[in-house]
Design a protein around this motif. Sequence first.
Motif, PDB file in Angstrom:
ATOM      1  N   GLU A   1      43.597  -4.848 -13.720  1.00 51.42           N
ATOM      2  CA  GLU A   1      43.296  -5.433 -12.290  1.00 51.42           C
ATOM      3  C   GLU A   1      42.672  -4.218 -11.734  1.00 51.42           C
ATOM      4  OE1 GLU A   1      41.672  -7.444  -9.719  1.00 51.42           O
ATOM      5  OE2 GLU A   1      42.737  -8.667 -11.180  1.00 51.42           O
ATOM      6  N   PRO A   2      41.367  -4.092 -11.715  1.00 54.75           N
ATOM      7  CA  PRO A   2      40.547  -2.520 -10.882  1.00 54.75           C
ATOM      8  C   PRO A   2      40.739  -2.916  -9.714  1.00 54.75           C
ATOM      9  CG  PRO A   2      39.155  -4.045 -12.150  1.00 54.75           C
ATOM     10  CD  PRO A   2      40.267  -4.756 -12.462  1.00 54.75           C
ATOM     11  N   TRP A   3      40.859  -4.109  -8.997  1.00 53.39           N
ATOM     12  CA  TRP A   3      40.706  -4.169  -7.650  1.00 53.39           C
ATOM     13  C   TRP A   3      41.681  -3.593  -6.798  1.00 53.39           C
ATOM     14  CZ3 TRP A   3      36.006  -4.520  -5.549  1.00 53.39           C
ATOM     15  CH2 TRP A   3      35.079  -5.204  -6.296  1.00 53.39           C
ATOM     16  N   ILE A   4      42.809  -3.243  -7.328  1.00 58.85           N
ATOM     17  CA  ILE A   4      44.089  -2.675  -6.762  1.00 58.85           C
ATOM     18  C   ILE A   4      43.888  -1.248  -6.770  1.00 58.85           C
ATOM     19  CG2 ILE A   4      45.749  -4.197  -7.572  1.00 58.85           C
ATOM     20  CD1 ILE A   4      46.655  -2.145  -9.414  1.00 58.85           C
ATOM     21  N   LEU A   5      42.649  -0.314  -7.148  1.00 57.81           N
ATOM     22  CA  LEU A   5      42.320   0.873  -7.053  1.00 57.81           C
ATOM     23  C   LEU A   5      41.888   1.159  -5.816  1.00 57.81           C
ATOM     24  CD1 LEU A   5      41.135   1.416 -10.735  1.00 57.81           C
ATOM     25  CD2 LEU A   5      43.549   1.662  -9.804  1.00 57.81           C
ATOM     26  N   ASP A   6      41.741   2.193  -5.234  1.00 60.27           N
ATOM     27  CA  ASP A   6      41.195   2.782  -4.073  1.00 60.27           C
ATOM     28  C   ASP A   6      39.606   3.128  -3.946  1.00 60.27           C
ATOM     29  OD1 ASP A   6      40.900   3.952  -1.499  1.00 60.27           O
ATOM     30  OD2 ASP A   6      42.502   5.269  -1.570  1.00 60.27           O
ATOM     31  N   ASP A   7      38.852   2.355  -3.948  1.00 64.34           N
ATOM     32  CA  ASP A   7      37.623   2.194  -4.194  1.00 64.34           C
ATOM     33  C   ASP A   7      36.975   3.082  -3.044  1.00 64.34           C
ATOM     34  OD1 ASP A   7      36.382   0.137  -1.830  1.00 64.34           O
ATOM     35  OD2 ASP A   7      38.225  -0.470  -2.644  1.00 64.34           O
ATOM     36  N   ALA A   8      37.600   3.438  -1.753  1.00 66.31           N
ATOM     37  CA  ALA A   8      37.047   4.145  -0.882  1.00 66.31           C
ATOM     38  C   ALA A   8      37.246   5.643  -1.121  1.00 66.31           C
ATOM     39  CB  ALA A   8      38.032   4.004   0.620  1.00 66.31           C
ATOM     40  N   LEU A   9      38.179   6.082  -1.702  1.00 68.63           N
ATOM     41  CA  LEU A   9      38.610   7.241  -2.398  1.00 68.63           C
ATOM     42  C   LEU A   9      37.581   7.753  -3.254  1.00 68.63           C
ATOM     43  CD1 LEU A   9      40.144   9.987  -2.116  1.00 68.63           C
ATOM     44  CD2 LEU A   9      41.771   8.832  -4.112  1.00 68.63           C
ATOM     45  N   ILE A  10      37.495   6.816  -4.239  1.00 67.03           N
ATOM     46  CA  ILE A  10      36.596   7.095  -5.500  1.00 67.03           C
ATOM     47  C   ILE A  10      35.033   7.167  -5.036  1.00 67.03           C
ATOM     48  CG2 ILE A  10      35.568   5.964  -7.529  1.00 67.03           C
ATOM     49  CD1 ILE A  10      38.226   4.781  -7.946  1.00 67.03           C
ATOM     50  N   ALA A  11      34.663   6.591  -3.978  1.00 69.39           N
ATOM     51  CA  ALA A  11      33.322   6.365  -3.443  1.00 69.39           C
ATOM     52  C   ALA A  11      33.210   7.916  -2.810  1.00 69.39           C
ATOM     53  CB  ALA A  11      32.888   5.462  -2.503  1.00 69.39           C
TER      54      ALA A  11
END
Length: 180
Positions: free
Chosen positions: A153-163
């Motif tokens: 489930e990739p949506w549990i990852l911190d997308d803001a940090l990655i971006a």
Amino acid sequence: MRTFILFRKTFCAVPLFFCVLLCVSACSQSAFPFFGTHEKIVLKVPDPEAAYLLFVDEKGEVRKTTLSAGQGEVRMVVPKNRVTPFLFYTGEADTCPLGCVYPYDTVSDKAGGFTAFILYRLLTAAQADGQKYERISLFNWAKLKEVITSYEEPWILDDALIAEKIAAGRFSTRNIKKKK
């Protein structure tokens, strides 16, 4: 006799020169517009319940395309090899779209949606100027999707940090962390 040999060498060199010139000019595409700067693509709609498609066009504007029920594919004309996120949403309340990043993929899934969402965030950010777009477009989106695919489930990852790390040019796989 000597002039004939000189003429024969010159005669062979002229077509060779024009062949090289044609090849070099074709790469720029501005010299020969019939090669085109855009291409037609077909995106497979991942979910028959998908309501609309969001993407960022070549001018940096967000485009929304409404999909009809049961639509299996979307045909589009896009700039060749321009990194473009495509996000398929099932409705306004959907926060986990399926998607893909063109030109690396045209088939949408969860990992592609997460990857495309990060790209979408970066392209729509106020600071997405020319220099940052170059960094964003040179990023290895295919590799990021490959790493994201390993998460169920990739949506549990911190997308803001990655971006944030991609925009700064300091991204590494160590920056892939779960949201707090």
